[in-house]
Every structure is written in structure tokens, then in C-alpha cells.
Design a protein around this motif. Structure first.
Motif, PDB file in Angstrom:
ATOM      1  N   THR A  18       0.689  -1.132  -0.074  1.00 36.12           N
ATOM      2  CA  THR A  18      -0.053   0.022  -0.004  1.00 36.12           C
ATOM      3  C   THR A  18       0.852   1.205  -0.064  1.00 36.12           C
ATOM      4  O   THR A  18       1.731   1.199   0.870  1.00 36.12           O
ATOM      5  CB  THR A  18      -0.906  -0.068   1.265  1.00 36.12           C
ATOM      6  OG1 THR A  18      -1.641  -1.115   1.298  1.00 36.12           O
ATOM      7  CG2 THR A  18      -1.913   1.257   1.194  1.00 36.12           C
ATOM      8  N   TYR A  19       0.534   2.311  -0.879  1.00 33.72           N
ATOM      9  CA  TYR A  19       1.554   3.274  -1.110  1.00 33.72           C
ATOM     10  C   TYR A  19       0.650   4.503  -0.687  1.00 33.72           C
ATOM     11  O   TYR A  19      -0.328   4.921  -0.589  1.00 33.72           O
ATOM     12  CB  TYR A  19       1.618   3.568  -2.581  1.00 33.72           C
ATOM     13  CG  TYR A  19       2.423   4.946  -2.866  1.00 33.72           C
ATOM     14  CD1 TYR A  19       3.871   5.026  -2.808  1.00 33.72           C
ATOM     15  CD2 TYR A  19       1.717   5.908  -3.539  1.00 33.72           C
ATOM     16  CE1 TYR A  19       4.476   5.877  -2.973  1.00 33.72           C
ATOM     17  CE2 TYR A  19       2.361   7.243  -3.613  1.00 33.72           C
ATOM     18  CZ  TYR A  19       3.552   7.194  -3.555  1.00 33.72           C
ATOM     19  OH  TYR A  19       4.378   8.333  -3.755  1.00 33.72           O
ATOM     20  N   ALA A  20       1.479   5.528   0.019  1.00 34.52           N
ATOM     21  CA  ALA A  20       1.189   6.842   0.355  1.00 34.52           C
ATOM     22  C   ALA A  20       2.285   7.740   0.319  1.00 34.52           C
ATOM     23  O   ALA A  20       3.530   7.349   0.485  1.00 34.52           O
ATOM     24  CB  ALA A  20       0.512   6.725   1.648  1.00 34.52           C
ATOM     25  N   ILE A  30       7.813  10.993   7.163  1.00 36.41           N
ATOM     26  CA  ILE A  30       7.579   9.565   7.240  1.00 36.41           C
ATOM     27  C   ILE A  30       6.369   9.164   8.161  1.00 36.41           C
ATOM     28  O   ILE A  30       5.597   8.506   7.660  1.00 36.41           O
ATOM     29  CB  ILE A  30       8.835   8.757   7.680  1.00 36.41           C
ATOM     30  CG1 ILE A  30      10.056   9.090   6.700  1.00 36.41           C
ATOM     31  CG2 ILE A  30       8.757   7.574   7.983  1.00 36.41           C
ATOM     32  CD1 ILE A  30      11.661   8.383   7.258  1.00 36.41           C
ATOM     33  N   LYS A  31       6.347   9.963   9.159  1.00 37.74           N
ATOM     34  CA  LYS A  31       5.225   9.706   9.919  1.00 37.74           C
ATOM     35  C   LYS A  31       3.713  10.051   9.259  1.00 37.74           C
ATOM     36  O   LYS A  31       2.801   9.126   9.365  1.00 37.74           O
ATOM     37  CB  LYS A  31       5.274  10.600  11.276  1.00 37.74           C
ATOM     38  CG  LYS A  31       4.294  10.294  12.212  1.00 37.74           C
ATOM     39  CD  LYS A  31       4.162  11.473  13.502  1.00 37.74           C
ATOM     40  CE  LYS A  31       3.911  12.906  13.096  1.00 37.74           C
ATOM     41  NZ  LYS A  31       3.837  13.635  14.539  1.00 37.74           N
ATOM     42  N   HIS A  32       4.020  10.949   8.629  1.00 38.96           N
ATOM     43  CA  HIS A  32       2.693  11.593   7.851  1.00 38.96           C
ATOM     44  C   HIS A  32       2.367  10.343   6.800  1.00 38.96           C
ATOM     45  O   HIS A  32       1.052   9.974   6.617  1.00 38.96           O
ATOM     46  CB  HIS A  32       2.800  12.894   7.176  1.00 38.96           C
ATOM     47  CG  HIS A  32       1.605  13.331   6.570  1.00 38.96           C
ATOM     48  ND1 HIS A  32       1.567  13.935   5.337  1.00 38.96           N
ATOM     49  CD2 HIS A  32       0.271  13.506   7.113  1.00 38.96           C
ATOM     50  CE1 HIS A  32       0.577  14.275   4.799  1.00 38.96           C
ATOM     51  NE2 HIS A  32      -0.337  14.024   5.988  1.00 38.96           N
ATOM     52  N   GLY A  33       3.357  10.005   5.884  1.00 35.53           N
ATOM     53  CA  GLY A  33       3.167   8.889   4.951  1.00 35.53           C
ATOM     54  C   GLY A  33       2.487   7.629   5.335  1.00 35.53           C
ATOM     55  O   GLY A  33       1.937   6.815   5.004  1.00 35.53           O
ATOM     56  N   ILE A  34       3.269   7.269   6.509  1.00 32.09           N
ATOM     57  CA  ILE A  34       2.845   5.780   7.194  1.00 32.09           C
ATOM     58  C   ILE A  34       1.212   5.909   7.592  1.00 32.09           C
ATOM     59  O   ILE A  34       0.846   4.806   7.457  1.00 32.09           O
ATOM     60  CB  ILE A  34       3.824   5.442   8.267  1.00 32.09           C
ATOM     61  CG1 ILE A  34       5.175   4.969   7.781  1.00 32.09           C
ATOM     62  CG2 ILE A  34       3.259   4.211   9.171  1.00 32.09           C
ATOM     63  CD1 ILE A  34       6.063   4.998   9.043  1.00 32.09           C
ATOM     64  N   ALA A  35       1.182   7.034   8.063  1.00 37.10           N
ATOM     65  CA  ALA A  35      -0.275   7.532   8.597  1.00 37.10           C
ATOM     66  C   ALA A  35      -1.252   7.160   7.711  1.00 37.10           C
ATOM     67  O   ALA A  35      -2.501   6.496   7.632  1.00 37.10           O
ATOM     68  CB  ALA A  35      -0.461   8.461   9.425  1.00 37.10           C
ATOM     69  N   ARG A  36      -1.023   7.816   6.455  1.00 42.69           N
ATOM     70  CA  ARG A  36      -2.044   7.620   5.277  1.00 42.69           C
ATOM     71  C   ARG A  36      -1.943   6.302   4.829  1.00 42.69           C
ATOM     72  O   ARG A  36      -2.800   5.895   4.160  1.00 42.69           O
ATOM     73  CB  ARG A  36      -1.304   9.085   4.317  1.00 42.69           C
ATOM     74  CG  ARG A  36      -1.682  10.205   4.780  1.00 42.69           C
ATOM     75  CD  ARG A  36      -0.857  11.346   3.869  1.00 42.69           C
ATOM     76  NE  ARG A  36      -1.898  11.539   2.458  1.00 42.69           N
ATOM     77  CZ  ARG A  36      -1.793  12.111   1.665  1.00 42.69           C
ATOM     78  NH1 ARG A  36      -0.611  13.144   1.795  1.00 42.69           N
ATOM     79  NH2 ARG A  36      -2.434  12.397   0.605  1.00 42.69           N
ATOM     80  N   ALA A  37      -0.831   5.578   4.573  1.00 43.68           N
ATOM     81  CA  ALA A  37      -0.703   4.470   4.157  1.00 43.68           C
ATOM     82  C   ALA A  37      -1.597   3.345   4.827  1.00 43.68           C
ATOM     83  O   ALA A  37      -2.184   2.377   4.380  1.00 43.68           O
ATOM     84  CB  ALA A  37       0.764   3.910   3.981  1.00 43.68           C
ATOM     85  N   LEU A  38      -1.389   3.433   6.147  1.00 43.64           N
ATOM     86  CA  LEU A  38      -2.469   2.726   7.089  1.00 43.64           C
ATOM     87  C   LEU A  38      -3.896   2.981   6.866  1.00 43.64           C
ATOM     88  O   LEU A  38      -4.578   1.719   7.018  1.00 43.64           O
ATOM     89  CB  LEU A  38      -1.892   3.149   8.757  1.00 43.64           C
ATOM     90  CG  LEU A  38      -0.545   2.421   9.239  1.00 43.64           C
ATOM     91  CD1 LEU A  38      -0.382   2.816  10.512  1.00 43.64           C
ATOM     92  CD2 LEU A  38      -0.744   0.709   9.109  1.00 43.64           C
ATOM     93  N   LEU A  44      -2.932  12.684  10.429  1.00 48.00           N
ATOM     94  CA  LEU A  44      -3.341  12.673   9.106  1.00 48.00           C
ATOM     95  C   LEU A  44      -3.338  14.161   8.480  1.00 48.00           C
ATOM     96  O   LEU A  44      -3.556  14.497   7.350  1.00 48.00           O
ATOM     97  CB  LEU A  44      -4.775  12.044   8.831  1.00 48.00           C
ATOM     98  CG  LEU A  44      -4.825  10.602   9.026  1.00 48.00           C
ATOM     99  CD1 LEU A  44      -6.473  10.041   8.910  1.00 48.00           C
ATOM    100  CD2 LEU A  44      -4.171   9.813   8.213  1.00 48.00           C
ATOM    101  N   THR A  45      -3.151  15.175   9.486  1.00 43.30           N
ATOM    102  CA  THR A  45      -3.126  16.437   9.192  1.00 43.30           C
ATOM    103  C   THR A  45      -1.513  16.763   8.714  1.00 43.30           C
ATOM    104  O   THR A  45      -0.924  16.640   9.344  1.00 43.30           O
ATOM    105  CB  THR A  45      -3.738  17.492  10.310  1.00 43.30           C
ATOM    106  OG1 THR A  45      -4.833  16.985  10.593  1.00 43.30           O
ATOM    107  CG2 THR A  45      -3.517  18.838   9.981  1.00 43.30           C
TER     108      THR A  45
END
Length: 131
Positions: A7-9, A80-88, A105-106
């Protein structure tokens, strides 16, 4: 680590942009083909990058591959934190409520203010001369 069924974000913070792929695994995290412990030498930055997994209680369930460019180490950890949250959230929408409540997510839109003409920095003025 192959990226089939991943899953990508995209995550962003300051000038840093992180392209994040997550897939079910045993908790390995590669950043620009380097392990997270070697990439971030400060423990605080590693904690920031892993926060979405801690909040959703999925610490050892996903392998993460990140390509990151731009910014400094603090901005990169936030991206990285933002990207991982969006990917989850893309992987399982049930995580959205807890991640949204935690503010993951913000996108943090704060960035460095530009230097102004006639000033030493963005706001610092020249020294006042009484005589």
C-alpha cells in the motif's frame, strides 16, 4: 523486500517528501535502502517515525519501505510519520478514527519564513544606534 501487494502513500513535512510503501511483514523499516537505526541516529526521530504504528498497535505487523528526499532529519521524520499514517488508512480504513484523533493525518504546514530585504533574518532587525 518486494513491493507486491504493498500500500502506497505520500507524506510531507517542511521541505521533505516521503514516498511510503507498507505491506504485511515482521516490522522491518528501510529508508533509502538503509535501516531506520542507521538512518536516524537520534532515538527521538525513530520514535516520531514509528508513532502511527504505536497508536494503532500494529508495531510488528508491517514492513515499511521509504524513499525520501529534501529537508533535514526532523522534517524527514515528520514526513515519514505522515506517509505511514496515510498508508495505514489506505490499507485499512478502520485505522482512520484513531489516527485522525491523534493528528497524524493532518499535514503540518509550518515551514521556514523567508528572509526579508533590509533585515538580518526573517524578522530580526538591524541594531539600533542611538548616536
Amino acid at each position: 523486500m518486494s513491493l507486491t501487494n504493498a500500500t502506497y502513500a505520500t507524506g510531507r513535512r517542511k521541505e521533505a517528501i516521503a514516498r511510503v510503501w507498507i505491506q504485511p511483514g515482521d516490522g522491518k523499516m528501510l529508508i533509502n535502502k538503509i535501516g531506520i537505526d542507521a538512518y536516524f541516529d537520534r532515538a527521538g526521530l525513530r520514535i516520531i517515525a514509528r508513532q502511527p504504528f504505536t497508536v494503532t498497535q500494529t508495531d510488528e505487523r508491517f514492513d515499511v519501505t521509504v524513499n525520501i528526499a529534501g529537508g533535514g532529519v526532523s522534517g524527514q521524520a515528520g514526513a515519514i510519520k505522515h506517509g505511514i499514517a496515510r498508508a495505514l488508512v489506505a490499507y485499512d480504513p478502520a485505522y482512520r478514527a484513531v489516527l485522525k484523533k491523534g493528528g497524524f493525518l493532518t499535514r503540518d504546514s509550518r515551514s521556514v519564513e523567508r528572509k526579508k530585504y533590509g533585515r538580518h533574518k526573517a524578522r530580526k532587525s538591524t541594531q539600533y544606534s542611538k548616536r
